[in-house]
Scaffold this motif. Structure first.
Motif, PDB file in Angstrom:
ATOM      1  N   LYS A 199       0.780  -1.252   0.000  1.00 24.47           N
ATOM      2  CA  LYS A 199       0.000   0.000   0.000  1.00 24.47           C
ATOM      3  C   LYS A 199       0.806   1.294   0.000  1.00 24.47           C
ATOM      4  CE  LYS A 199      -0.262   0.804   4.850  1.00 24.47           C
ATOM      5  NZ  LYS A 199      -0.930   1.491   5.903  1.00 24.47           N
ATOM      6  N   VAL A 236       2.369   4.224  -1.756  1.00 23.89           N
ATOM      7  CA  VAL A 236       2.244   4.854  -3.073  1.00 23.89           C
ATOM      8  C   VAL A 236       3.623   5.042  -3.717  1.00 23.89           C
ATOM      9  CG1 VAL A 236       1.460   6.925  -4.274  1.00 23.89           C
ATOM     10  CG2 VAL A 236       0.111   5.999  -2.381  1.00 23.89           C
ATOM     11  N   THR A 282      -8.714   6.615  -3.494  1.00 19.37           N
ATOM     12  CA  THR A 282      -7.756   6.955  -4.549  1.00 19.37           C
ATOM     13  C   THR A 282      -8.358   6.682  -5.935  1.00 19.37           C
ATOM     14  OG1 THR A 282      -5.423   6.760  -5.161  1.00 19.37           O
ATOM     15  CG2 THR A 282      -6.543   4.717  -4.641  1.00 19.37           C
ATOM     16  N   TYR A 330       0.176   1.645  -7.359  1.00 14.51           N
ATOM     17  CA  TYR A 330      -0.675   1.238  -6.231  1.00 14.51           C
ATOM     18  C   TYR A 330      -2.144   1.562  -6.526  1.00 14.51           C
ATOM     19  CZ  TYR A 330      -3.408   2.007  -2.050  1.00 14.51           C
ATOM     20  OH  TYR A 330      -4.444   2.028  -1.158  1.00 14.51           O
ATOM     21  N   ASN A 376      -9.222   8.369   4.759  1.00 16.16           N
ATOM     22  CA  ASN A 376      -7.925   8.237   5.442  1.00 16.16           C
ATOM     23  C   ASN A 376      -8.083   7.675   6.861  1.00 16.16           C
ATOM     24  OD1 ASN A 376      -7.438  10.067   3.157  1.00 16.16           O
ATOM     25  ND2 ASN A 376      -5.401  10.264   4.034  1.00 16.16           N
ATOM     26  N   GLN A 386       5.352   7.078   5.743  1.00 13.11           N
ATOM     27  CA  GLN A 386       4.974   7.875   4.568  1.00 13.11           C
ATOM     28  C   GLN A 386       3.661   8.616   4.822  1.00 13.11           C
ATOM     29  OE1 GLN A 386       7.115   7.750   1.779  1.00 13.11           O
ATOM     30  NE2 GLN A 386       8.318   6.611   3.278  1.00 13.11           N
ATOM     31  N   LEU A 413       0.658  10.614   7.005  1.00 14.04           N
ATOM     32  CA  LEU A 413       0.728  11.796   7.864  1.00 14.04           C
ATOM     33  C   LEU A 413       0.727  11.473   9.363  1.00 14.04           C
ATOM     34  CD1 LEU A 413       0.681  14.871   8.190  1.00 14.04           C
ATOM     35  CD2 LEU A 413      -1.805  14.795   7.904  1.00 14.04           C
ATOM     36  N   PHE A 451       3.823   9.845  11.013  1.00 14.43           N
ATOM     37  CA  PHE A 451       4.939  10.794  10.972  1.00 14.43           C
ATOM     38  C   PHE A 451       4.716  11.888  12.017  1.00 14.43           C
ATOM     39  CE2 PHE A 451       8.724  11.714   8.420  1.00 14.43           C
ATOM     40  CZ  PHE A 451       9.111  12.887   9.038  1.00 14.43           C
ATOM     41  N   LEU A 489       7.938  17.743  11.130  1.00 14.49           N
ATOM     42  CA  LEU A 489       6.990  17.239  10.136  1.00 14.49           C
ATOM     43  C   LEU A 489       7.036  18.162   8.927  1.00 14.49           C
ATOM     44  CD1 LEU A 489       4.422  15.526   9.296  1.00 14.49           C
ATOM     45  CD2 LEU A 489       3.098  17.266  10.483  1.00 14.49           C
ATOM     46  N   SER A 490       7.138  17.585   7.741  1.00 11.08           N
ATOM     47  CA  SER A 490       7.066  18.410   6.531  1.00 11.08           C
ATOM     48  C   SER A 490       5.621  18.466   6.066  1.00 11.08           C
ATOM     49  CB  SER A 490       7.915  17.792   5.411  1.00 11.08           C
ATOM     50  OG  SER A 490       9.264  17.794   5.780  1.00 11.08           O
ATOM     51  N   CYS A 524      -3.401  20.534   1.788  1.00 17.34           N
ATOM     52  CA  CYS A 524      -4.346  19.544   1.229  1.00 17.34           C
ATOM     53  C   CYS A 524      -5.435  19.175   2.231  1.00 17.34           C
ATOM     54  CB  CYS A 524      -3.619  18.252   0.895  1.00 17.34           C
ATOM     55  SG  CYS A 524      -2.487  18.350  -0.463  1.00 17.34           S
ATOM     56  N   TYR A 531     -10.404  12.265   7.376  1.00 16.13           N
ATOM     57  CA  TYR A 531      -9.739  11.344   8.320  1.00 16.13           C
ATOM     58  C   TYR A 531     -10.799  10.610   9.124  1.00 16.13           C
ATOM     59  CZ  TYR A 531      -5.608  13.943   6.964  1.00 16.13           C
ATOM     60  OH  TYR A 531      -4.608  14.513   6.219  1.00 16.13           O
ATOM     61  N   ARG A 567       4.028  17.249  -2.623  1.00 18.40           N
ATOM     62  CA  ARG A 567       4.457  15.874  -2.858  1.00 18.40           C
ATOM     63  C   ARG A 567       3.853  15.406  -4.181  1.00 18.40           C
ATOM     64  NH1 ARG A 567       2.855  11.255   1.492  1.00 18.40           N
ATOM     65  NH2 ARG A 567       0.764  11.671   0.696  1.00 18.40           N
ATOM     66  N   GLY A 577       2.042  13.536  -6.972  1.00 16.00           N
ATOM     67  CA  GLY A 577       0.938  12.580  -6.964  1.00 16.00           C
ATOM     68  C   GLY A 577      -0.149  12.892  -5.943  1.00 16.00           C
ATOM     69  N   ASP A 578       0.069  13.907  -5.093  1.00 16.12           N
ATOM     70  CA  ASP A 578      -0.962  14.222  -4.093  1.00 16.12           C
ATOM     71  C   ASP A 578      -2.190  14.853  -4.747  1.00 16.12           C
ATOM     72  OD1 ASP A 578      -0.555  13.428  -1.489  1.00 16.12           O
ATOM     73  OD2 ASP A 578       0.790  15.089  -1.013  1.00 16.12           O
ATOM     74  N   ILE A 579      -3.321  14.491  -4.199  1.00 16.49           N
ATOM     75  CA  ILE A 579      -4.572  15.093  -4.635  1.00 16.49           C
ATOM     76  C   ILE A 579      -4.838  16.304  -3.754  1.00 16.49           C
ATOM     77  CG2 ILE A 579      -7.055  14.598  -4.400  1.00 16.49           C
ATOM     78  CD1 ILE A 579      -6.020  11.795  -5.633  1.00 16.49           C
TER      79      ILE A 579
HETATM   80  C1  UD1 Z   1      -2.420   7.739   0.316  1.00 16.59           C
HETATM   81  C2  UD1 Z   1      -3.129   7.279  -0.909  1.00 16.59           C
HETATM   82  C3  UD1 Z   1      -4.259   6.364  -0.537  1.00 16.59           C
HETATM   83  C4  UD1 Z   1      -3.709   5.200   0.230  1.00 16.59           C
HETATM   84  C5  UD1 Z   1      -2.999   5.716   1.458  1.00 16.59           C
HETATM   85  C6  UD1 Z   1      -2.375   4.515   2.171  1.00 16.59           C
HETATM   86  C7  UD1 Z   1      -3.296   8.665  -2.879  1.00 16.59           C
HETATM   87  C8  UD1 Z   1      -3.817   9.909  -3.453  1.00 16.59           C
HETATM   88  N1  UD1 Z   1      -3.623   8.432  -1.645  1.00 16.59           N
HETATM   89  O1  UD1 Z   1      -3.334   8.608   0.993  1.00 16.59           O
HETATM   90  O2  UD1 Z   1      -4.875   5.864  -1.663  1.00 16.59           O
HETATM   91  O3  UD1 Z   1      -4.736   4.336   0.584  1.00 16.59           O
HETATM   92  O4  UD1 Z   1      -1.995   6.653   1.083  1.00 16.59           O
HETATM   93  O5  UD1 Z   1      -1.019   4.526   2.220  1.00 16.59           O
HETATM   94  O6  UD1 Z   1      -2.626   7.920  -3.531  1.00 16.59           O
HETATM   95  N2  UD1 Z   1       1.311  14.816   4.348  1.00 16.59           N
HETATM   96  C9  UD1 Z   1       2.197  15.780   4.770  1.00 16.59           C
HETATM   97  N3  UD1 Z   1       3.365  15.394   5.335  1.00 16.59           N
HETATM   98  C10 UD1 Z   1       3.714  14.068   5.512  1.00 16.59           C
HETATM   99  C11 UD1 Z   1       2.791  13.073   5.085  1.00 16.59           C
HETATM  100  C12 UD1 Z   1       1.601  13.475   4.491  1.00 16.59           C
HETATM  101  O7  UD1 Z   1       1.935  16.970   4.634  1.00 16.59           O
HETATM  102  O8  UD1 Z   1       4.798  13.783   6.009  1.00 16.59           O
HETATM  103  C13 UD1 Z   1       0.012  15.210   3.765  1.00 16.59           C
HETATM  104  C14 UD1 Z   1      -0.218  14.726   2.356  1.00 16.59           C
HETATM  105  O9  UD1 Z   1       0.242  15.668   1.418  1.00 16.59           O
HETATM  106  C15 UD1 Z   1      -1.737  14.587   2.344  1.00 16.59           C
HETATM  107  C16 UD1 Z   1      -2.106  14.243   3.781  1.00 16.59           C
HETATM  108  O10 UD1 Z   1      -0.985  14.615   4.555  1.00 16.59           O
HETATM  109  O11 UD1 Z   1      -2.327  15.799   2.046  1.00 16.59           O
HETATM  110  C17 UD1 Z   1      -2.380  12.769   3.985  1.00 16.59           C
HETATM  111  O12 UD1 Z   1      -1.303  12.018   3.451  1.00 16.59           O
HETATM  112  P1  UD1 Z   1      -1.174  10.442   3.647  1.00 16.59           P
HETATM  113  O13 UD1 Z   1      -1.364  10.102   5.069  1.00 16.59           O
HETATM  114  O14 UD1 Z   1       0.100  10.006   2.997  1.00 16.59           O
HETATM  115  O15 UD1 Z   1      -2.420   9.843   2.882  1.00 16.59           O
HETATM  116  P2  UD1 Z   1      -2.928  10.081   1.379  1.00 16.59           P
HETATM  117  O16 UD1 Z   1      -1.839  10.555   0.502  1.00 16.59           O
HETATM  118  O17 UD1 Z   1      -4.150  10.888   1.458  1.00 16.59           O
END
Ligand code: UD1
Length: 344
Positions: free
Chosen positions: A87, A89, A129, A152, A182, A201, A203, A206, A218-219, A232, A236, A298, A300-302
């Motif tokens: 899982k 990405v 996704t 993925y 999420n 990876q 949020l 981390f 945290l970035s 973004c 949740y 990042r 690929g982020d939506i």
């Molecule tokens: C991603 C996948 C989702 C997958 C999930 C499981 C996409 C679009 N989404 O969710 O399908 O099921 O991972 O792994 O492919 N962020 C930060 N800093 C960080 C980490 C994240 O700012 O260090 C932000 C991201 O930009 C995002 C949000 O936090 O806006 C959530 O990120 P994350 O927890 O990685 O989940 P998704 O990307 O939404």
């Protein structure tokens, strides 16, 4: 004799929380896991919470013969919840074939074996996704499927298509596809929670590791999106609420409440929260500071996505109940527990 449910990936994050809820609801669970991203201690955690130790089979769902052996061993498997999948990405972009093999071959094996063993219902773990960046928010189950942005994401789309084609060909079983937004947080007992390998990876892990001082900062990936604060937005959802939806989905198929042989449900709260709002809410709920910095977007982020859960609320009879504050507190309590145990 209790109905048996095979939970693939049952030692993983969502799988373990779902196993707890299934056992609480009176199902007998068989966990199948290759422990590639989890640990057998999780089974102990499930036992501590529920007082019942689920059967555990160390196996890889891509191994057809082994899976056939497992189906033959347990005589009363009525349902399957299929979590086992890769899982990450980013990793999927580096290792696409690993993702296609793991996420597609395991599904094919299960779908092929089910009719031979009298299974009635199949729940598939999918993701929001598949909607990409939706044109209309909140997103309903009828929104168009957009081109996947990663291998993925593509495996989730392909898996959904494989299930659809199989069900439409006429099968002895029904299927429900659950599209998660999420999932975050941990069981209130702090016996189970999210434990990613290496640098997280996602949020929340981390964030909690940063709050614990394991990570310096945290970035925040981007503050120049077209959202009110520029970061973004996601939906949740508390992992225990999410787990309960799986029990509803299974009940629905096993008691023949589902009107169609294939149904799709969004599992989200209906509320979008930005990354910056989330950090702020975490700090208020726990009293713990999270050092952060804004960095670039990042890949690929939506930009923003949150669920319209109306169909799940009305038809599945399920609603996400926990508040975001309590959810974030459980994530923090889990992190504290990991520290106490010397794990993190
Ligand atoms: C991603 C996948 C989702 C997958 C999930 C499981 C996409 C679009 N989404 O969710 O399908 O099921 O991972 O792994 O492919 N962020 C930060 N800093 C960080 C980490 C994240 O700012 O260090 C932000 C991201 O930009 C995002 C949000 O936090 O806006 C959530 O990120 P994350 O927890 O990685 O989940 P998704 O990307 O939404």
């Amino acid at each position: 004799m209790k109905d048996q449910i095979l939970v693939t990936g049952g030692a993983g994050y969502i799988g373990s929380h779902t196993t707890v809820e299934l056992q609480n609801a009176g199902y007998e669970v068989i966990v199948v896991d290759n422990l590639s991203n989890s640990n057998e201690n999780v089974i102990d955690g499930i036992e501590k919470i529920t007082g019942i130790r689920p059967a555990f089979e160390l196996a890889d769902c891509t191994d057809f013969d082994k899976m056939k052996e497992i189906f033959g061993k347990y005589k009363n498997i009525k349902g399957i919840i299929h979590f086992a999948a890769s899982k990450a990405v980013g990793e999927s972009v580096q290792k696409p074939l690993l993702y296609y093999r793991n996420n597609i071959v395991s599904l094919l094996n299960l779908l092929e074996l089910m009719p031979q063993f009298g299974v009635k219902g199949f729940v598939f773990s999918s993701s929001c996704t598949v909607y990409g960046q939706p044109d209309i928010l909140p997103v309903t189950e009828n929104a168009p499927i957009k081109e996947a942005l990663s291998p993925y994401g593509n495996t989730k789309q392909i898996d959904e298509e494989i299930i659809r084609d199989t069900i439409y060909s006429g099968t002895s079983y029904k299927s429900i596809i659950l599209r998660y937004f999420n999932p975050i947080g941990a069981h209130p007992s702090t016996e189970i929670g999210e434990l990613p390998n290496g640098v997280p990876q996602n949020l929340i892990p981390f964030l909690t590791q940063t709050a614990m001082g394991i990570r310096q900062e945290l970035s925040v990936f981007g503050d120049d999106y077209s959202t009110p604060d520029g970061s973004c937005i996601r939906d949740y959802i508390y992992v225990v609420d999410l787990a309960k939806a799986h029990v509803k989905a299974l009940d629905r198929m096993l008691t023949d409440k589902s009107e169609k042989n294939l149904e799709y449900f969004n599992l989200g709260t209906g509320r979008g929260l930005s990354v910056l709002e989330l950090i702020n809410t975490f700090e208020k709920a726990t009293g713990v500071k999270v050092p952060y910095k804004i960095v670039g977007r990042r890949e690929g982020d939506i930009e923003q996505v949150w669920a319209d859960p109306t169909f799940s609320n009305e038809v599945l009879g399920w609603t996400a109940e926990e508040t975001i504050e309590n959810t974030l507190r459980t994530a923090w309590e889990w992190q504290v527990k990991l520290r106490e145990r010397g794990i993190m």
